[in-house]
Design a protein around this motif. Structure first.
Motif, mmCIF file in Angstrom:
data_model
loop_
_atom_site.group_PDB
_atom_site.id
_atom_site.type_symbol
_atom_site.label_atom_id
_atom_site.label_comp_id
_atom_site.label_asym_id
_atom_site.label_seq_id
_atom_site.Cartn_x
_atom_site.Cartn_y
_atom_site.Cartn_z
ATOM 1 N N ILE A 54 -2.701 -1.319 5.452
ATOM 2 C CA ILE A 54 -4.132 -1.557 5.668
ATOM 3 C C ILE A 54 -4.379 -2.629 6.717
ATOM 4 O O ILE A 54 -5.365 -2.571 7.452
ATOM 5 C CB ILE A 54 -4.803 -1.898 4.322
ATOM 6 N N ASN A 55 -3.482 -3.597 6.824
ATOM 7 C CA ASN A 55 -3.649 -4.669 7.803
ATOM 8 C C ASN A 55 -3.080 -4.338 9.173
ATOM 9 O O ASN A 55 -3.201 -5.144 10.092
ATOM 10 C CB ASN A 55 -3.020 -5.956 7.264
ATOM 11 N N ASP A 60 -6.810 3.152 10.168
ATOM 12 C CA ASP A 60 -8.217 3.548 10.034
ATOM 13 C C ASP A 60 -8.373 4.088 8.615
ATOM 14 O O ASP A 60 -7.651 5.008 8.217
ATOM 15 C CB ASP A 60 -8.560 4.629 11.055
ATOM 16 N N PRO A 61 -9.306 3.551 7.824
ATOM 17 C CA PRO A 61 -9.435 3.987 6.431
ATOM 18 C C PRO A 61 -9.824 5.454 6.272
ATOM 19 O O PRO A 61 -9.661 6.018 5.192
ATOM 20 C CB PRO A 61 -10.507 3.067 5.850
ATOM 21 N N TYR A 91 -7.823 -1.395 -3.507
ATOM 22 C CA TYR A 91 -7.977 -1.051 -2.098
ATOM 23 C C TYR A 91 -8.961 0.098 -1.872
ATOM 24 O O TYR A 91 -8.946 0.723 -0.820
ATOM 25 C CB TYR A 91 -6.616 -0.669 -1.504
ATOM 26 N N SER A 94 -10.646 0.847 1.380
ATOM 27 C CA SER A 94 -9.775 0.981 2.545
ATOM 28 C C SER A 94 -9.042 2.311 2.610
ATOM 29 O O SER A 94 -8.304 2.540 3.559
ATOM 30 C CB SER A 94 -8.734 -0.143 2.539
ATOM 31 N N LYS A 96 -10.029 6.078 2.446
ATOM 32 C CA LYS A 96 -11.111 7.062 2.332
ATOM 33 C C LYS A 96 -10.727 8.471 2.758
ATOM 34 O O LYS A 96 -11.497 9.392 2.578
ATOM 35 C CB LYS A 96 -12.300 6.584 3.157
#
Length: 145
Positions: A54-55, A60-61, A91, A94, A96
């Motif tokens: 995620i970082n 891209d979520p 999360y 983040s 989707k």
């Protein structure tokens, strides 16, 4: 058609640094808007793995995820499933995109329990016993909700 990268040749793909104790390799294809995940060995620290993903600057979520967990050992136990569900809750904003998971054909039924549990967190996870079916799911472009 989706291109599944081999780890020997990843031109055009961004690798997530593997300095974290985790049984996954992540590759992000910004062109295809897909995160490729390959599992190997025993499960490790999934929380650190998700945080690293995620970082990542190219994350891209809304990207879909194609995860090949067939090389892993047994599917998660019920208590491990609850831990995974808790991670998705942590999360949830983040992650989707759609999630297509490939497991050993003999593990599809058990892994589908986790998919049903994650639907409570609006995670569109489908479980397959072969890569082609998982690719087909992502190619349909269907999204959750």
């Amino acid at each position: 058609m989706l291109h599944i990268p081999s780890f020997a040749s990843l031109d055009g793909f961004l690798r997530i640094p593997q300095n974290i104790d985790m049984p996954f390799k992540f590759d992000i294809s910004t062109a295809e808007r897909i995160i490729y995940v390959t599992g190997f060995g025993d499960r490790g620290d999934e929380d650190k793995a998700l945080a690293a993903l995620i970082n990542h600057p190219e994350f891209d979520p809304h990207f879909d995820c194609l995860a090949d967990f067939a090389p892993l050992g047994d599917p998660p136990s019920p208590s491990e499933m609850r831990k995974i569900a808790a991670l998705y809750w942590k999360y949830k904003g983040s992650l989707k995109g759609n999630l297509a998971v490939v497991v050993k054909p003999s593990d599809v039924r058990k892994a589908s329990i986790l998919a049903n549990l994650l639907r409570a967190f609006n995670v569109r996870m489908e479980v397959y016993g072969d890569m082609e079916s998982a690719r087909e799911f992502l190619q349909t472009g269907k999204s959750w909700g």
